[in-house]
Design a protein around this motif. Sequence first.
Motif: not given
Length: 342
Positions: A101, A104-105, A107
């Motif tokens: 996935n 994370p947003e 980063c």
Amino acid sequence: MGMLSKALPSGWQAPFSLGCLLGLSAAASALALLRLQQRFQQRLSHKPARNAKKKPRKHIRRGDGPAMGDADASAAADPLCSCTREVLNQDAVAWLEGLENGLPEGCCVLTGVPDIHEVDPEGKMGMDGWEQWFQHIVQLVLRRLPKGSLAIFMQTDVKQLSRGGGSVSQGSALGGASGSEEGRYWRWVDKAHLALLAAEKVPGSRLLWHKIIFSGNLSGGGGRNSGVAGYSHYLCFTVGDELEPIDSFPFPDVLRKGLTTWIAGSGAQSLEEVISYLRVRGCKLVVDPFCGEGAVLAVANAYGMGALGVEISKKRAKLAQRQDGTRLLEADHEERASPNGP
């Protein structure tokens, strides 16, 4: 002596003896003082002058900082919380491949893909195999980036010793490297070129800027007598459609590397500039999949950003968990400000 004693008044012997003793004592004191002055002058002659030009430092002595990520469980639960640090002791390639996935947003990635001597010490991979592996890592990182995020690769060019052989390790002299033939080498390996080739195969990725990080010593590293370049490439890629502001956070195209904790470590001054840029761009979590001793993570924490690192070496992973970014930056600032600094 008899005639002299008759010519002198009676009672002269005692004052005469006392005078002789005082004279001898004064002479002995003067001789001792002279010897002391001579020794002092000898010490001064061997002591370097205070204003003598010293060779600028490249490395800072390793030292522990406070362990990050252990004290505050609530902060560690939020990966984007400021000043958290997590270091995973595992293989970075398997870790990246397992992120189906993506990252994370919020980063961004700041890392250096390892050289061939680090991942293939037995020489089984060969330079061609390592180049394919290198490009695979760059593609993995770019494909795991959130849309609009940034990935910066810090890479130092090397010299390939023979047609199918490996490179010279960081800091080694070419003439003394294993496999070299009379100080000769086969070709120059341009890692910026390899990174650009890899990025072309990732849809939506593009190069935003390319900086040169210089070691700060014209006579050390690089040139014709070294197996590695005296500079490193900093290549910033992004994925997505957002335009880059021309004056977003300008900094020099050629930067001093700064102090490091080991020869292959990231430099404090260049990290300070780049992490400041990432912070202005809204990055909350700095990810380094090949974090080594953790300079990237530590400087990110010093700037109030979260940090996540992956390191296959257990020893270096422990060092990365405790690396003190503030201490590293302060030491580099002192080095720059000193009369003998760069």
